[in-house]
Design a protein around this motif. Structure first.
Motif, PDB file in Angstrom:
ATOM      1  N   ILE A 191      27.438  99.021  81.497  1.00 38.93           N
ATOM      2  CA  ILE A 191      27.568  97.856  81.039  1.00 38.93           C
ATOM      3  C   ILE A 191      27.312  98.053  79.626  1.00 38.93           C
ATOM      4  CG2 ILE A 191      26.816  95.379  80.712  1.00 38.93           C
ATOM      5  CD1 ILE A 191      25.811  95.472  83.774  1.00 38.93           C
ATOM      6  N   SER A 192      28.380  97.575  78.586  1.00 36.69           N
ATOM      7  CA  SER A 192      28.194  97.508  77.290  1.00 36.69           C
ATOM      8  C   SER A 192      27.698  96.324  76.589  1.00 36.69           C
ATOM      9  CB  SER A 192      29.201  98.211  76.634  1.00 36.69           C
ATOM     10  OG  SER A 192      29.198  98.271  75.075  1.00 36.69           O
ATOM     11  N   THR A 193      26.713  96.099  75.844  1.00 40.28           N
ATOM     12  CA  THR A 193      26.231  94.971  75.202  1.00 40.28           C
ATOM     13  C   THR A 193      26.147  94.868  73.835  1.00 40.28           C
ATOM     14  OG1 THR A 193      24.604  93.189  75.305  1.00 40.28           O
ATOM     15  CG2 THR A 193      23.845  95.305  75.583  1.00 40.28           C
ATOM     16  N   VAL A 214      23.889  99.962  74.530  1.00 44.88           N
ATOM     17  CA  VAL A 214      23.674  98.756  73.441  1.00 44.88           C
ATOM     18  C   VAL A 214      24.549  99.321  72.222  1.00 44.88           C
ATOM     19  CG1 VAL A 214      22.119  97.663  71.837  1.00 44.88           C
ATOM     20  CG2 VAL A 214      21.647  98.224  74.485  1.00 44.88           C
ATOM     21  N   SER A 215      25.177  98.344  71.807  1.00 45.85           N
ATOM     22  CA  SER A 215      26.198  98.668  70.688  1.00 45.85           C
ATOM     23  C   SER A 215      25.218  98.473  69.476  1.00 45.85           C
ATOM     24  CB  SER A 215      27.186  97.801  70.512  1.00 45.85           C
ATOM     25  OG  SER A 215      28.252  97.890  71.690  1.00 45.85           O
ATOM     26  N   LEU A 216      24.683  99.372  68.855  1.00 44.03           N
ATOM     27  CA  LEU A 216      23.819  99.240  67.620  1.00 44.03           C
ATOM     28  C   LEU A 216      24.428  99.379  66.459  1.00 44.03           C
ATOM     29  CD1 LEU A 216      20.596  98.994  67.826  1.00 44.03           C
ATOM     30  CD2 LEU A 216      20.433 101.579  67.501  1.00 44.03           C
ATOM     31  N   TYR A 290      35.728 104.995  64.575  1.00 44.43           N
ATOM     32  CA  TYR A 290      36.264 103.542  64.376  1.00 44.43           C
ATOM     33  C   TYR A 290      37.745 103.643  64.677  1.00 44.43           C
ATOM     34  CZ  TYR A 290      37.631  99.020  62.702  1.00 44.43           C
ATOM     35  OH  TYR A 290      38.318  97.612  62.522  1.00 44.43           O
ATOM     36  N   ASN A 291      38.247 102.746  65.536  1.00 45.33           N
ATOM     37  CA  ASN A 291      39.936 102.785  65.793  1.00 45.33           C
ATOM     38  C   ASN A 291      40.376 101.466  64.967  1.00 45.33           C
ATOM     39  OD1 ASN A 291      42.294 103.003  67.046  1.00 45.33           O
ATOM     40  ND2 ASN A 291      41.476 102.568  69.037  1.00 45.33           N
ATOM     41  N   PRO A 292      41.271 101.672  63.917  1.00 45.85           N
ATOM     42  CA  PRO A 292      41.513 100.728  62.926  1.00 45.85           C
ATOM     43  C   PRO A 292      42.255  99.384  63.480  1.00 45.85           C
ATOM     44  CG  PRO A 292      42.461 102.788  62.111  1.00 45.85           C
ATOM     45  CD  PRO A 292      41.834 102.912  63.658  1.00 45.85           C
TER      46      PRO A 292
HETATM   47  N1  SAH Z   1      30.686  93.157  73.364  1.00 44.83           N
HETATM   48  C1  SAH Z   1      29.958  94.422  73.879  1.00 44.83           C
HETATM   49  C2  SAH Z   1      31.239  95.017  74.816  1.00 44.83           C
HETATM   50  C3  SAH Z   1      32.647  94.953  74.098  1.00 44.83           C
HETATM   51  S1  SAH Z   1      33.158  95.829  72.949  1.00 44.83           S
HETATM   52  C4  SAH Z   1      29.393  95.044  73.126  1.00 44.83           C
HETATM   53  O1  SAH Z   1      29.570  94.791  71.753  1.00 44.83           O
HETATM   54  O2  SAH Z   1      29.202  96.369  73.451  1.00 44.83           O
HETATM   55  C5  SAH Z   1      32.677  97.857  73.735  1.00 44.83           C
HETATM   56  C6  SAH Z   1      32.624  98.779  72.588  1.00 44.83           C
HETATM   57  O3  SAH Z   1      33.634  98.946  71.585  1.00 44.83           O
HETATM   58  C7  SAH Z   1      31.426  98.268  71.454  1.00 44.83           C
HETATM   59  O4  SAH Z   1      30.520  99.372  71.175  1.00 44.83           O
HETATM   60  C8  SAH Z   1      32.032  97.799  70.195  1.00 44.83           C
HETATM   61  O5  SAH Z   1      31.328  97.754  69.117  1.00 44.83           O
HETATM   62  C9  SAH Z   1      33.293  98.738  69.869  1.00 44.83           C
HETATM   63  N2  SAH Z   1      34.347  98.464  69.350  1.00 44.83           N
HETATM   64  C10 SAH Z   1      34.866  97.185  69.256  1.00 44.83           C
HETATM   65  N3  SAH Z   1      35.929  97.449  68.403  1.00 44.83           N
HETATM   66  C11 SAH Z   1      35.996  98.537  67.968  1.00 44.83           C
HETATM   67  C12 SAH Z   1      37.195  99.273  67.280  1.00 44.83           C
HETATM   68  N4  SAH Z   1      38.065  98.591  66.718  1.00 44.83           N
HETATM   69  N5  SAH Z   1      36.951 100.598  67.206  1.00 44.83           N
HETATM   70  C13 SAH Z   1      36.045 101.390  67.916  1.00 44.83           C
HETATM   71  N6  SAH Z   1      34.979 100.742  68.632  1.00 44.83           N
HETATM   72  C14 SAH Z   1      35.115  99.206  68.695  1.00 44.83           C
END
Ligand code: SAH
Length: 342
Positions: A191-193, A214-216, A290-292
């Motif tokens: 579970i990603s939060t 955890v998305s830090l 990052y995925n643009p």
């Molecule tokens: N809301 C939750 C789960 C959904 S996003 C969360 O924030 O974890 C899942 C992961 O993808 C998160 O770490 C988020 O920051 C990341 N993410 C979102 N958009 C992205 C992108 N364009 N490129 C790479 N990672 C991305």
């Protein structure tokens, strides 16, 4: 009409008994749904035709429509599902290999956490998916597999904030983990939060053994407030305290995710700050280049910047992985396909 996937095993059994039918029929139906990959009631051939008809009068198995089904060269497949008129969600089956088949599922339509770089939240408000809608994504993706393949892992990291919809997520994951459901071990469900301390503690108290990520993204509140609106008024320290609580109660190591944005959080000092913040914790760090996203100003860091970031963490004795991007070409990042075809 009721959504069949919304019914708990107990509810389904009660329905059969209420119809004057044997309760064990419920287990048969669940077996058809979760392991025998039935697509409609008529395939449930060990049920009498009259029972199949009654089920079809009362329940729908599918409430979504597949708008788009994309496949990429690396084996990733992505479904864009329509719930009702304009509500669309995405879910993904990753390529992996023959023994690992991972899916990524959504928990909300849209997202209200306000991450500046993410496509899912661009339109703001979110609606919670029902447990049935969450399970439906799993079963739709499961039906893309070949006969001898099985789902092995689930990432709850599609659109939406899973811990913002815990009441529906928990029964959906119970169906995934249950031996008479999909039978996927809780330890293989992540579970990603974005980091909601109260909900992290609640999840810990459930003691379900799910893996928490955890998305830090940032090691100080000034930067994190900028990147993640939901951080404002919450703060990194209270999130870390909740993550520690999760580890203490469940014994499961927490992963911290860091989406690397060129020039924003990929510098040497960012990596050092992160090492200082997390040192001493049994934490794992996932670095995600990052995925643009079209229309957003953020860029992907160079491979050298990513490698340097990971190296600094390794020196700081932090376990760090680079999570390679899969499915870029089919817009597999959170919320991208919906945005393009929305
Ligand atoms: N809301 C939750 C789960 C959904 S996003 C969360 O924030 O974890 C899942 C992961 O993808 C998160 O770490 C988020 O920051 C990341 N993410 C979102 N958009 C992205 C992108 N364009 N490129 C790479 N990672 C991305």
């Amino acid at each position: 009409m009721l959504h069949l996937l919304e019914q708990t095993p107990e509810q389904l059994q009660a329905w059969f008994i209420g119809q004057g039918l044997p309760g064990y029929r419920a287990a048969q139906v669940r077996q058809w749904l979760f392991t025998r990959r039935a697509r409609d009631f008529n395939q449930m051939t060990d049920l009498p035709q009259s029972v199949r008809n009654r089920l079809a009068d009362e329940f729908r198995i599918w409430t979504t429509r597949i708008v788009t089904h994309r496949k990429s060269d690396d084996g990733t497949e992505k479904l864009l599902l329509e719930l009702s008129a304009h509500e669309r969600i995405e879910c993904v089956l990753l390529g992996d290999d023959r023994h690992h088949r991972t899916i990524c599922i959504s928990t909300q339509v849209g997202c209200s956490m306000g991450c500046a770089f993410c496509a899912s939240g661009l339109d703001g408000a979110a609606r919670n998916l029902t447990a049935g809608e969450i399970i439906e994504q799993m079963l739709r993706l499961d039906r893309l597999l070949t006969e001898d393949e099985r789902l092995s892992h689930i990432g709850v990291m599609g659109m939406g904030e899973p811990l913002g919809n815990l009441d529906r997520l928990l029964p959906a994951l119970a169906a995934a983990a249950s031996p008479d459901g999909l039978g996927i071990s809780a330890r293989r469900i992540t579970i990603s939060t974005v980091g909601l301390p109260g909900a992290i503690r609640r999840l810990a108290n459930e003691n379900c053994q799910y893996h928490l990520a955890v998305s830090l993204h940032a090691a100080d509140d000034r930067l994190r407030d900028e990147l993640v609106a939901a951080n404002r008024g919450v703060g990194i320290q209270s999130i870390l305290a909740a993550a520690d609580y999760y580890f203490d109660l469940t014994g499961r190591r927490v992963t911290f995710e860091c989406v690397l944005l060129a020039g924003v959080n990929d510098r040497v000092e960012d990596a050092r700050r992160l090492v200082r913040l997390l040192s001493g914790r049994p934490a794992l760090v996932n670095v995600i280049p990052y995925n643009p996203v079209a229309d957003l100003p953020f860029r992907t860091p160079t491979p050298a910047a990513v490698a340097r970031f990971v190296e600094i963490r390794a020196q700081g004795a932090l376990n760090a992985n680079i999570r390679h991007r899969k499915g870029d070409r089919i817009d597999a990042a959170c919320g991208q396909l919906r945005r393009r075809e929305g």
